[in-house]
Design a protein around this motif. Structure first.
Motif, PDB file in Angstrom:
ATOM      1  N   MET A  34       0.847  -1.175  -0.049  1.00 19.71           N
ATOM      2  CA  MET A  34       0.100  -0.092   0.135  1.00 19.71           C
ATOM      3  C   MET A  34       0.983   1.216  -0.116  1.00 19.71           C
ATOM      4  SD  MET A  34      -2.924  -1.405   0.150  1.00 19.71           S
ATOM      5  CE  MET A  34      -4.048   0.238   0.251  1.00 19.71           C
ATOM      6  N   GLY A  35       0.386   2.240  -0.667  1.00 21.89           N
ATOM      7  CA  GLY A  35       1.222   3.454  -0.830  1.00 21.89           C
ATOM      8  C   GLY A  35       0.276   4.864  -0.591  1.00 21.89           C
ATOM      9  N   TRP A  36       0.746   5.780  -0.095  1.00 22.87           N
ATOM     10  CA  TRP A  36      -0.012   7.225   0.054  1.00 22.87           C
ATOM     11  C   TRP A  36       0.633   8.009  -0.788  1.00 22.87           C
ATOM     12  CZ3 TRP A  36      -4.776   7.974   2.310  1.00 22.87           C
ATOM     13  CH2 TRP A  36      -5.234   7.109   3.127  1.00 22.87           C
ATOM     14  N   GLU A  46       2.658  13.200  -5.821  1.00 24.31           N
ATOM     15  CA  GLU A  46       3.848  12.740  -5.292  1.00 24.31           C
ATOM     16  C   GLU A  46       3.817  11.807  -3.974  1.00 24.31           C
ATOM     17  OE1 GLU A  46       5.791  16.253  -3.391  1.00 24.31           O
ATOM     18  OE2 GLU A  46       4.409  16.467  -1.608  1.00 24.31           O
ATOM     19  N   PHE A  47       4.691  11.007  -3.928  1.00 25.83           N
ATOM     20  CA  PHE A  47       5.016   9.931  -3.186  1.00 25.83           C
ATOM     21  C   PHE A  47       4.981  10.599  -1.354  1.00 25.83           C
ATOM     22  CE2 PHE A  47       6.027   5.953  -1.131  1.00 25.83           C
ATOM     23  CZ  PHE A  47       6.909   6.160  -0.172  1.00 25.83           C
ATOM     24  N   VAL A  48       4.172   9.696  -0.619  1.00 27.99           N
ATOM     25  CA  VAL A  48       4.259  10.282   0.802  1.00 27.99           C
ATOM     26  C   VAL A  48       4.951   8.956   1.601  1.00 27.99           C
ATOM     27  CG1 VAL A  48       2.934  11.033   2.800  1.00 27.99           C
ATOM     28  CG2 VAL A  48       2.289  11.906   0.482  1.00 27.99           C
ATOM     29  N   TYR A  95      -4.155  10.529  -1.674  1.00 27.57           N
ATOM     30  CA  TYR A  95      -4.766   9.263  -2.228  1.00 27.57           C
ATOM     31  C   TYR A  95      -3.842   8.040  -1.568  1.00 27.57           C
ATOM     32  CZ  TYR A  95      -6.208  12.590  -5.973  1.00 27.57           C
ATOM     33  OH  TYR A  95      -6.817  13.470  -6.604  1.00 27.57           O
ATOM     34  N   CYS A  96      -4.653   6.916  -1.513  1.00 24.60           N
ATOM     35  CA  CYS A  96      -4.133   5.543  -1.249  1.00 24.60           C
ATOM     36  C   CYS A  96      -3.974   4.641  -2.483  1.00 24.60           C
ATOM     37  CB  CYS A  96      -4.743   4.928  -0.100  1.00 24.60           C
ATOM     38  SG  CYS A  96      -6.344   4.200  -0.373  1.00 24.60           S
ATOM     39  N   ALA A  97      -3.137   3.955  -2.668  1.00 24.21           N
ATOM     40  CA  ALA A  97      -3.018   2.863  -3.660  1.00 24.21           C
ATOM     41  C   ALA A  97      -2.573   1.678  -3.422  1.00 24.21           C
ATOM     42  CB  ALA A  97      -1.886   3.546  -4.524  1.00 24.21           C
ATOM     43  N   ALA A  98      -2.931   0.701  -4.196  1.00 21.28           N
ATOM     44  CA  ALA A  98      -2.555  -0.641  -3.855  1.00 21.28           C
ATOM     45  C   ALA A  98      -1.613  -1.296  -4.957  1.00 21.28           C
ATOM     46  CB  ALA A  98      -3.735  -1.644  -3.548  1.00 21.28           C
ATOM     47  N   GLY A  99      -0.658  -2.113  -4.817  1.00 24.83           N
ATOM     48  CA  GLY A  99       0.089  -2.710  -5.892  1.00 24.83           C
ATOM     49  C   GLY A  99       0.804  -3.877  -5.622  1.00 24.83           C
ATOM     50  N   THR A 107       3.504   4.716 -10.926  1.00 24.22           N
ATOM     51  CA  THR A 107       2.954   4.021 -11.929  1.00 24.22           C
ATOM     52  C   THR A 107       3.140   2.372 -11.550  1.00 24.22           C
ATOM     53  OG1 THR A 107       5.467   4.026 -12.482  1.00 24.22           O
ATOM     54  CG2 THR A 107       3.761   5.511 -13.705  1.00 24.22           C
ATOM     55  N   ARG A 108       3.644   2.139 -10.394  1.00 27.74           N
ATOM     56  CA  ARG A 108       3.756   0.741  -9.772  1.00 27.74           C
ATOM     57  C   ARG A 108       2.541   0.218  -9.153  1.00 27.74           C
ATOM     58  NH1 ARG A 108       7.954  -2.090 -11.991  1.00 27.74           N
ATOM     59  NH2 ARG A 108      10.011  -0.980 -11.859  1.00 27.74           N
ATOM     60  N   TYR A 109       1.610   1.330  -9.058  1.00 27.51           N
ATOM     61  CA  TYR A 109       0.197   0.894  -8.335  1.00 27.51           C
ATOM     62  C   TYR A 109      -0.799   0.805  -9.170  1.00 27.51           C
ATOM     63  CZ  TYR A 109       3.057   1.934  -4.102  1.00 27.51           C
ATOM     64  OH  TYR A 109       3.891   2.123  -3.031  1.00 27.51           O
TER      65      TYR A 109
END
Length: 122
Positions: A34-36, A46-48, A95-99, A107-109
């Motif tokens: 997971m990413g924020w 931008e990445f958090v 935003y949260c993202a899953a990958g 782009t990896r999510y």
């Protein structure tokens, strides 16, 4: 694919705290990293922060290191972003993202939520 819904944004003053939540649903949610990310008006997303599938590994952008903490509760299919000592420059849509890969690159999510607004007044 994973469906993601963020919540917890709002208007706060500089120095305050907020906790964002990202509720996930879909197949085998717990296996995803997971990413924020955040996007301020007129700027790139931008990445958090990011966390791996079991919560054992985390990574932060330099701008939030020491202030923000990413975590997850796989039993609840939820990821969190605890934000302390907020600054005006933290104002953005988060935003949260899953990958499949834990990465700082958006782009990896593969899956994204709709975002939640965080506004920090100075």
């Amino acid at each position: 694919q994973v469906q993601l819904v963020e919540s917890g944004g709002g208007l706060v003053q500089a120095g305050d705290s907020l906790r964002l939540s990202c509720a996930a649903s879909g197949r085998t949610v717990s296996r995803y990293n997971m990413g924020w990310f955040r996007q301020a008006p007129g700027k790139e997303r931008e990445f958090v922060a990011a966390i791996n599938w079991n919560g054992g590994n985390t990574y932060y952008a330099d701008s939030v290191k020491g202030r923000f903490t990413i975590s997850r509760d796989n039993a609840k299919n939820t990821a969190y972003l605890q934000m302390n000592s907020l600054k005006a420059e933290d104002t953005a849509v988060y935003y949260c993202a899953a990958g499949d890969i834990m990465s700082t690159l958006k782009t990896r999510y593969e899956s994204w939520g709709q975002g939640t607004q965080v506004t920090v007044s100075s």
